[in-house]
Every structure is written in structure tokens, then in C-alpha cells.
Write an enzyme that holds these catalytic residues in place. Sequence first.
Site, PDB file in Angstrom:
ATOM      1  N   SER A  20       7.442  -4.109  26.104  1.00 37.62           N
ATOM      2  CA  SER A  20       6.925  -5.424  25.732  1.00 37.62           C
ATOM      3  C   SER A  20       7.401  -5.902  24.367  1.00 37.62           C
ATOM      4  O   SER A  20       7.200  -7.062  24.011  1.00 37.62           O
ATOM      5  CB  SER A  20       5.396  -5.381  25.736  1.00 37.62           C
ATOM      6  OG  SER A  20       4.920  -4.458  24.758  1.00 37.62           O
ATOM      7  N   LYS A  69       5.799  -7.868  15.504  1.00 40.43           N
ATOM      8  CA  LYS A  69       5.398  -8.151  16.884  1.00 40.43           C
ATOM      9  C   LYS A  69       4.080  -8.922  16.883  1.00 40.43           C
ATOM     10  O   LYS A  69       3.181  -8.617  16.086  1.00 40.43           O
ATOM     11  CB  LYS A  69       5.257  -6.848  17.665  1.00 40.43           C
ATOM     12  CG  LYS A  69       4.996  -7.028  19.161  1.00 40.43           C
ATOM     13  CD  LYS A  69       4.982  -5.689  19.872  1.00 40.43           C
ATOM     14  CE  LYS A  69       4.687  -5.834  21.357  1.00 40.43           C
ATOM     15  NZ  LYS A  69       4.675  -4.530  22.050  1.00 40.43           N
ATOM     16  N   SER A 120       7.181   0.744  25.165  1.00 40.84           N
ATOM     17  CA  SER A 120       7.445  -0.641  24.777  1.00 40.84           C
ATOM     18  C   SER A 120       8.266  -0.810  23.511  1.00 40.84           C
ATOM     19  O   SER A 120       8.647  -1.923  23.169  1.00 40.84           O
ATOM     20  CB  SER A 120       6.115  -1.400  24.617  1.00 40.84           C
ATOM     21  OG  SER A 120       5.516  -1.562  25.876  1.00 40.84           O
TER      22      SER A 120
END
EC number: 6.3.5.7
Length: 507
Positions: free
Chosen positions: A154, A79, A178
Site C-alpha cells: 500500500s 505516507k 506494504s
Amino acid sequence: MSILDMTALELGKRIQSGDITAVQAAEASLARIKAVEPSIHAYVTVNEEKTMEQAGKVQAEIEAGRLSGPLAGVPVAIKDNMCTEGMRTTCSSRILENFIPAYTAQAVANLEQAGAVILGKTNMDEFAMGSTTETSAFGVTRNPWNPEHAPGGSSGGSCAAVAAGECFYALGSDTGGSIRQPSSFCGVTGIKPTYGTVSRYGLIAYGSSLDQIGPVAKDVSDCAAVLEVLASHDPKDSTSMERSDCDFTAALSEDVRGMRIGIPESYFGQGLDQEVKDAVLEAARVLGEKGAIVETFDLKLVEYAIPAYYVIASAEASSNLSRFDGVKYGYRAPEYEGLHSMYKKSRSQGFGPEVKRRIMLGSFVLSSGYYDAYYLKALRTKALIKKEFDRAFASYDVILAPAAPATAPRLGQSLGDPLKMYLGDIYTISVNLAGLPGISLPCGLDSKGLPIGLQLIGDCFKEKSIIRAAYAYEKAREWKLLPVAAGTPEEPSGVTAGEAERRMSHE
């Protein structure tokens, strides 16, 4: 079975046996990325040359007998809010568009030491603020199951990359769901560990008391194996815990006889989609048939979790993001008059609307006259929520709940209504407020052919309980969700409702 259809552990085993090389695995992943990225956009940065160089070095170490771990040579995606030395790290924000860190996050370093091959950095909601991966400054990520729908957020880029076969596992971060919510939307498995289990050093902070790094993978076994590598005490992180019970793969047992599983009634009321409710309760029935003791109970204070979370998270964000001012690194406005003008223009041009909204909310609740009324009250509510979970775990080993109130929304549905987007986190944020571990895994498909996610929540440092329950359910299912990588290269955009039955393989 092609390389892309393998789980991370299956591939790692084949690499160790010499059937497949780390170089071949990296080549297969990069080819898949080229094929599907135009329609999925899971990545912000991919460095083919560096990936292949790293794969070659890892393969040499494996052949020399110096790397023998189960994940050695297996490609991974990171990420884009975790620092990687020499590789661009943007947080999907214009303000960090050209930021190249001089060091690597400890969680990523742990993977590299285990022989992981990094493919690139995945797209995300800007600074992890959002639930759909639509607030990214570099464009939206699409759900591989249906590209008209959001992948969640996210960590939507990481979850979409795993679902689309663009990597074998990925790292995400979980501040209010997330990892778990996008895992649910994309039909993959994701774990948010107990706060302090994985080092936050090198993770660009959103809410420091809530953030936690965790794995996203194709199944529970992969997640347990990755979490074993990630978990470590780190003196560079003051919140890092020293644990001796991190052999998470030891919990991969189908035996749940006598395990006490609680179903909170408040999680199954108004606002929960009927198809999601039916699928989650069916999963509870399956675990009951396996010998678990399944009961409903009352979990209070759930309605206060969202306001408490957004007050605390926004307050911490306003503090954490004050460092991005155009002075030391990141974006600086090209034209300004004086220091204060540079601050204002750099931040107003560099941050997106959702980030600005949360910075302003956080600054407001921390301001004189409102600190006691909002921020301190939210902290007291957080403590009460933790007490409610403590009371629940005095009676139950695991709490079973939905991961999200509905399946993946269409792109554009949530972004226009921030409050609606915030309410989508209702089943996940309490876990972060209480610092608990949680796992999301698929428990079916809805009538549109979109995955439904089951969430299992454990007490602090009880990851083994949720891994055991999740693994038992996964093995007891009469079906499995085939990865979207099983599609043909001519159909890279994912699964539509008409293809759902083909993707749901009955065993």
C-alpha cells in the site's frame, strides 16, 4: 551531479559542508513534483509554503551548529496514514478527506527533530488495504518505470515518489509487505523493521499486531541511516521496544564471509515468474562468491500464511475502523434519519469497496460461532509460523527470497480479482506474522524493463544482519539502477522497456 540524483546521505553531507542549502534542496524537490505529478500522482497533499518555511528554519539551525545530523535539511515524503499536526492526513479515504490531526506521529517527530524537511503526504491504498495503490479514493499512482503499470502497495505513493525523484527518501508502513513489495516494483530499497522497533503512535491503525513503520530510499545506506533516526522507545506505544543496538549504519560492511544464508525451496516453486527466479538466484550466487554460505532448506507452513494473515488483519481492521462513524471526526453523510442511519450512511459512503470487504470479513470471523473456527485457528497458525522461522534461524543468519512473485502488474489487472491481489503478498506476509525484519532491494530488470526485487529476512532484532547482506550485494553488483529522476523534464513519466538499458548503469 544534480541535486535530484544524490542519495539522502550525499545530499545531507553537501548541506553540512555548505555547498547546498536545505532551501535549495526543497526547491529542487518541489520543482520535480510539479514536473512529474501529472503523470505519476505519488502525492495526496503538498504544501509548498509550509515546506519552504520549514526548510528555512532548518537551514538556520544548521548554520548555527545546532543541527549536524546526516539527514538534516534533506526533503522527505510521509505516507498519508501517519498523523502530521496541521497537515491533512487522509489514509487516501473519503471518510478522512478533510481530517487535520492535532498531533504528529512519533516517527515523523523523530525525523523533524533530526532536521528533515517534509514535502507532503503520499498516496496509498485506502487505509493501507491493497497491493497496488489503486484503492485510493484520490486516484491511482503510476509506476515511474512504466506509467501503465502499478507501483505496488500500500506504500506505492512513497516508493513511486522516491523512484521518480520527488523526494530523497520516504516513510511507509508495512502490514503484510506494504513497504517491501512496492519497493520491489519501483526499483528502490525499503526496510520493514522488527515489530516494536519504531513507534506506532500516530500511525492510523490497520492491523495493530502487524503494522510497522519503515524507510524507503534509493539505497541500503540511506535506509540504515533513516532507520537509526526512526528507532526509539516510546512510552506512548505499549508495543514499543527499548533497544540499545540501533546503530544500523555500523552494519554497512561488504564482508559477508561465513554468513549463513538460507533459500527456502517453497518460495521458488509454482507461481514464481522465471525472470524473477533467475534474478534472485543470481543475487544468491553473488553473495556466495563474496564468501557467504548459501544453502536451500525447507520452510514449512508457507501455504497457510495468506489465510492466517487475512483473517487476523481483517479482524483487527474491523475493530480499528469502527471508530470512523461520522460522530467525532471525518466524513458524515449529509442526509440521514436518526443515529443508526447516520452510522450506516457515513460508513457506506465514506469507505471504498476493498475496505468494506475486509471490515465484513473481520466482523464475520470475530462473530459468535465463528471466532473459534477462524480467528483462534489463525492465531495458532501464526504461532506455528513463528516457530518455523525460529527453527530456520537456528541454522541461518539470513533468509533470501523474492519480494514478489512477478514484477509490477498493469494497472487494473489485480483490482478486479481480490484473491489474485492477496496471493501477490505470498512472500512478504509471513515476516509480519512472525514480527521479523525484512529488506527489499533491486536485483535486476525483467524483459519489460521493470525492476525485480530481492528480499532478505532476518531474525527478530537482527536488522544488522540483513543490512549487512543487502549492502554487500549492492556493492558487489556490476550495475546500479539509476533513479528515474535522471530522466529529462520532457520525459517525466518514467522508463519504458526501450529505455531500460540506459537506466541500468554498468560500473
